[in-house]
Design an enzyme around this catalytic site. Structure first.
Site, short mmCIF file in Angstrom:
data_model
loop_
_atom_site.label_atom_id
_atom_site.label_comp_id
_atom_site.label_asym_id
_atom_site.label_seq_id
_atom_site.Cartn_x
_atom_site.Cartn_y
_atom_site.Cartn_z
N TRP A 20 -84.06 42.23 62.30
CA TRP A 20 -82.43 41.98 62.64
C TRP A 20 -82.23 42.86 61.26
O TRP A 20 -82.24 42.36 60.65
CB TRP A 20 -82.43 40.40 62.39
CG TRP A 20 -80.76 39.87 62.94
CD1 TRP A 20 -80.23 39.83 63.82
CD2 TRP A 20 -79.90 39.81 61.89
NE1 TRP A 20 -78.90 39.21 63.65
CE2 TRP A 20 -79.26 39.11 62.25
CE3 TRP A 20 -79.79 39.34 60.34
CZ2 TRP A 20 -77.40 38.54 61.05
CZ3 TRP A 20 -78.90 39.52 59.97
CH2 TRP A 20 -77.84 38.70 60.57
N ASN A 28 -89.97 40.53 56.43
CA ASN A 28 -88.68 39.53 56.54
C ASN A 28 -88.27 39.12 55.69
O ASN A 28 -88.78 39.12 54.34
CB ASN A 28 -89.21 38.84 58.31
CG ASN A 28 -88.02 37.97 57.68
OD1 ASN A 28 -87.13 37.64 57.85
ND2 ASN A 28 -88.53 36.29 58.83
N GLY A 29 -86.63 39.43 55.55
CA GLY A 29 -86.36 39.15 54.25
C GLY A 29 -85.01 40.23 53.50
O GLY A 29 -85.14 41.49 54.36
N GLU A 62 -67.20 21.88 65.62
CA GLU A 62 -68.54 21.76 65.96
C GLU A 62 -68.26 22.76 67.23
O GLU A 62 -69.01 23.74 67.76
CB GLU A 62 -69.41 20.74 65.98
CG GLU A 62 -71.06 21.05 66.93
CD GLU A 62 -71.69 22.22 66.76
OE1 GLU A 62 -71.51 22.65 65.97
OE2 GLU A 62 -72.42 22.38 66.89
N HIS A 122 -48.90 21.97 59.21
CA HIS A 122 -48.71 22.33 58.06
C HIS A 122 -49.23 24.15 58.04
O HIS A 122 -49.50 24.18 57.35
CB HIS A 122 -50.13 21.80 56.95
CG HIS A 122 -50.04 20.06 57.23
ND1 HIS A 122 -48.90 19.58 55.94
CD2 HIS A 122 -50.09 18.89 57.57
CE1 HIS A 122 -48.81 18.56 56.47
NE2 HIS A 122 -49.75 18.31 57.56
N ARG A 133 -84.84 34.35 68.35
CA ARG A 133 -84.40 34.79 67.03
C ARG A 133 -83.55 35.57 67.09
O ARG A 133 -82.74 35.32 66.04
CB ARG A 133 -85.25 34.85 66.03
CG ARG A 133 -87.00 33.98 66.17
CD ARG A 133 -87.75 34.01 65.42
NE ARG A 133 -87.76 33.97 63.95
CZ ARG A 133 -87.45 32.91 63.03
NH1 ARG A 133 -88.20 31.84 63.86
NH2 ARG A 133 -87.84 32.37 61.45
N GLU A 155 -69.70 31.42 69.42
CA GLU A 155 -70.92 31.40 69.15
C GLU A 155 -70.93 32.09 70.60
O GLU A 155 -71.56 33.45 70.25
CB GLU A 155 -72.17 30.81 69.04
CG GLU A 155 -72.02 30.24 66.76
CD GLU A 155 -72.88 29.69 67.17
OE1 GLU A 155 -73.23 28.40 67.18
OE2 GLU A 155 -74.65 29.84 66.51
N LYS A 177 -69.28 26.32 68.87
CA LYS A 177 -69.94 27.19 69.56
C LYS A 177 -68.96 28.10 70.98
O LYS A 177 -69.93 28.70 70.84
CB LYS A 177 -70.32 25.48 70.72
CG LYS A 177 -70.97 25.02 70.23
CD LYS A 177 -72.24 24.93 70.29
CE LYS A 177 -73.43 26.14 69.02
NZ LYS A 177 -73.25 25.39 68.01
N CYS A 188 -85.40 37.96 60.85
CA CYS A 188 -86.39 39.35 62.19
C CYS A 188 -87.63 38.71 62.30
O CYS A 188 -88.52 37.04 61.71
CB CYS A 188 -87.43 40.96 60.67
SG CYS A 188 -86.00 41.56 59.97
N LYS A 229 -80.73 33.24 64.71
CA LYS A 229 -81.30 31.93 65.00
C LYS A 229 -82.07 31.74 63.37
O LYS A 229 -81.46 29.93 63.36
CB LYS A 229 -82.30 31.34 66.29
CG LYS A 229 -83.19 30.19 66.49
CD LYS A 229 -82.05 29.20 67.17
CE LYS A 229 -82.03 27.62 66.97
NZ LYS A 229 -81.50 26.98 67.86
C1 AGP Z 1 -76.09 27.21 64.98
O1 AGP Z 1 -75.24 27.06 66.58
C2 AGP Z 1 -75.72 28.59 64.20
N1 AGP Z 1 -77.33 29.39 64.97
C3 AGP Z 1 -75.75 27.74 62.52
O2 AGP Z 1 -74.97 27.54 62.34
C4 AGP Z 1 -77.23 27.36 62.32
O3 AGP Z 1 -76.51 25.98 62.85
C5 AGP Z 1 -76.61 27.43 60.57
O4 AGP Z 1 -77.70 28.67 60.93
C6 AGP Z 1 -77.56 26.34 59.92
O5 AGP Z 1 -79.38 26.90 60.00
P1 AGP Z 1 -80.23 25.66 60.01
O6 AGP Z 1 -80.05 24.22 60.96
O7 AGP Z 1 -81.89 26.16 60.94
O8 AGP Z 1 -80.40 25.27 58.79
#
Ligand code: AGP
Length: 604
Positions: A76, A100-101, A477, A500, A27, A484, A481, A2, A599
């Site tokens: 969120w 937020n939380g 990674e 395996h 975010r 996501e 990507k 949020c 985010k």
């Molecule tokens: C990365 O593309 C993602 N948005 C997510 O995996 C992110 O890296 C992860 O939530 C960690 O966030 P931070 O680097 O702000 O701790």
């Protein structure tokens, strides 16, 4: 997670809060709302599910109204479906709150309040705190005391901003969630937010309160922001700094998406990072860190940052012969980890607010060891809680999918390794960093080749990214990507591991994105042959002059690894970033704000 914005001051409170919420859209959220009070003291509240534009349309010309103070929120959803009723703010008894939380003991508290006759308006955990406040104030307790006495009843990480319609004052408090206050020293506007970026241009001084510090933005008082301990005494548990962020980042420029802009920023950021740490102020930071004598690094992070942590592990073990253990922070914090007295906790994070990473850092602190961050946001909770910090200097990253942050995290980890004594002379490492920037510039100039590959493969049903050694984290990674932003199923695997079991999934509908480097090349190619033999579609991202890589590939993208050495992983990863970006373009997804994602994951 949020987004929160609060404003008290001269005029146009509503406009200013709406602009702040707009800046927090990156975010990720699913509803938005504001509450403000009129000169009469009447509290008004407007909230709508969906995009912020729904709220702005719903407000109509109300947004021109000259409120004394206003609080706003982008939600969120965690507890309670996406709906107008569950959107924030929540209001009762002349008090309005945004949150937020997560309140982990919300159900128990809610049950008790309902038993005493409280009528809830929403399904949210957030409203439980409002109910506690309004019922306490209704018994004659001043709001300040109601906040502190009830906030301590809440379990979990939370930040609250509270608007008192009787005084137009705004209160704010947090535990384990981000919160920043701001002051405009000329017009004395007072502001509060979950993200300093929302305050750019509105506040020239920032204040970062620690947990359980009550912030009071008071109307009619020259010193507009005061900080209190839970017992009501004045507090000095906050860090203050000048606002240095600029708004230019909020402009995509000639790019269609922030993510693409941030991918193209990487060469410049690498050159700036190199300058800062090799010839600028960063030398002092590295010099301080060079005195550390870790017996082992406990590396904790989440998502992309965790994969950058794997790259950092490779550097430190290779160049410093210091053992590193990389954990998913969400696992580390609950497995009662072994923490030895000579360990150093190393936390990799873009936002510095990821709940699991913060919890892992706190566990290490409780274990009595030093903690060090590789972090982007100066002033973030992680930054303030760690003993040492290495800033990755990536600038604000608007795209929810991390790109430049991964690059800067990995390279800052290489600088950490250098600071600890890697036996490599400064000039040759500096030259290698600058060579990397040049090679990425050249790679980006060939983006059309990757776009063409993306066009050819975006319809396939599943993707295996494979890599060996230093390219294994890059395979992880690269797959993340794709998941996501293109919403396609992708898995990162060590090249030698597919046989395996996972190879059972290979058929003509599957793609292997094989990441190939000069090291272990023959073994990697033979793994690709195994997939090819089972009709898998092969994309090779590999050495530009390698005949075997080209032979096995249905689609080939050449890389010039020459002279990059241990920086090859960062270089190869940029090809994955571009490939994922164009895959998402062909899929037509929301690249900068992918569905379901936030985010910064400030909840568990
Ligand atoms: C990365 O593309 C993602 N948005 C997510 O995996 C992110 O890296 C992860 O939530 C960690 O966030 P931070 O680097 O702000 O701790």
């Amino acid at each position: 997670m949020c987004g929160i914005v609060g404003h008290l001051g001269s005029s146009h409170s509503i406009d200013l809060v709406l602009e702040g919420l707009k800046r927090l859209e990156y975010r990720g959220y699913d509803s938005a709302g504001i509450s403000f009070n009129k000169q009469s003291g009447a509290l008004e509240i407007y909230k709508k599910q969906g995009k912020l534009s729904n709220l702005v349309d719903f407000l109509g010309d109300i947004k021109e109204f000259n409120a004394l103070s206003c609080i706003g929120h982008t939600r969120w959803a965690t507890h309670g479906e996406v709906s107008d009723a569950n959107s924030h703010p929540h209001t009762d008894g002349g008090i309005s709150i945004v949150h937020n939380g997560i309140i982990e003991n919300a159900e128990d508290l809610r049950t008790e309040l309902v038993a005493h006759g409280y009528k809830f308006q929403s399904q949210t955990d957030s409203e439980v705190f409002l109910a506690l406040l309004s019922t306490t104030v209704a018994k004659g307790t001043p709001l300040q005391e109601a906040i502190t006495s009830n906030f301590s009843k809440l379990d979990g990480n939370s930040a609250f901003v509270i608007l008192d319609s009787k005084t137009s004052d705004i209160w704010a408090i947090k535990k384990g969630a981000p919160l920043v206050c701001g002051l405009h020293e000329v017009n004395s506007d007072a502001l509060v937010s979950s993200d300093p970026y929302a305050l750019v241009g509105f506040a020239d001084k920032l204040y970062f309160p620690q947990d359980n510090v009550l912030c009071h933005l008071s109307a009619g008082n020259k010193n507009l922001i005061n900080f209190y301990e839970m017992d009501g005494t004045k507090s000095d548990r906050y860090m203050s700094k000048k606002q240095e962020m600029s708004l230019e980042v909020s402009d995509k420029g000639s790019f269609d998406h922030f993510m693409l802009k941030e991918i193209y920023e990487q060469p410049g950021l690498i050159r700036a990072l190199t300058k800062y740490y090799f010839d600028g102020e960063g030398q002092e930071t590295l010099n301080n860190i060079s005195k550390l004598k870790p017996g082992r690094f406990l590396i904790n992070a989440c998502g992309t940052a965790n994969y950058a942590g794997l790259v950092v592990k490779d550097y430190i073990e290779k160049f410093n012969k210091i053992p590193c253990q990389v954990d998913l922070a969400s696992e580390f914090r609950y497995r009662n980890p072994l923490i030895l007295k000579d360990d150093i906790g190393l936390f990799v994070s873009q936002s510095g607010e990821t709940a699991d990473t913060l919890a892992a850092q706190n566990l290490c602190k409780q274990g009595g060891i030093k903690t060090l961050s590789i972090v982007n946001v100066e002033g973030s909770t992680l930054y303030r809680d760690c003993d040492y910090n290495l800033l990755i200097r990536a600038g604000i990253e608007i795209g929810v999918a991390s790109t430049k942050a991964f690059t800067q995290q990995a390279l800052t980890g290489r600088l950490l390794s250098h600071a600890l004594g890697d036996g490599v002379d400064k000039k040759s490492l500096k030259d290698k960093f600058n060579l990397l920037a040049t090679r990425i510039d050249e790679l980006l100039s060939r983006a059309e080749e990757l776009k063409s590959i993306a066009e050819s493969i975006h319809h396939f049903k599943g993707f295996f990214y494979t890599g060996r050694g230093a390219l294994y984290p890059v395979a992880l990674e690269g797959a993340l990507k794709l998941k996501e932003i293109a919403y396609v199923h992708a898995e990162g695997y060590a090249s030698g591991e597919l046989k395996h079991g996972p190879i059972a999934l290979i058929d003509e509908e599957m793609v292997n994105v094989a990441l190939v480097a000069p090291e272990l090349l023959d073994k990697t190619i033979s793994n690709v042959e195994e997939i090819k033999a089972r009709k898998g579609n092969i994309v090779v991202i590999g050495p530009q002059n390698d005949a075997n890589s080209k032979r096995v590939a249905d689609y080939f993208f050449g890389l010039n690894y020459e002279g990059l050495g241990e920086l090859s992983a960062v270089y190869c990863n940029v090809a994955n970033q571009i490939l994922a970006y164009y895959m998402a373009r062909f899929k037509g997804t929301d690249i900068d704000k992918p569905r379901n994602l936030a985010k910064s994951v400030t909840v568990e």
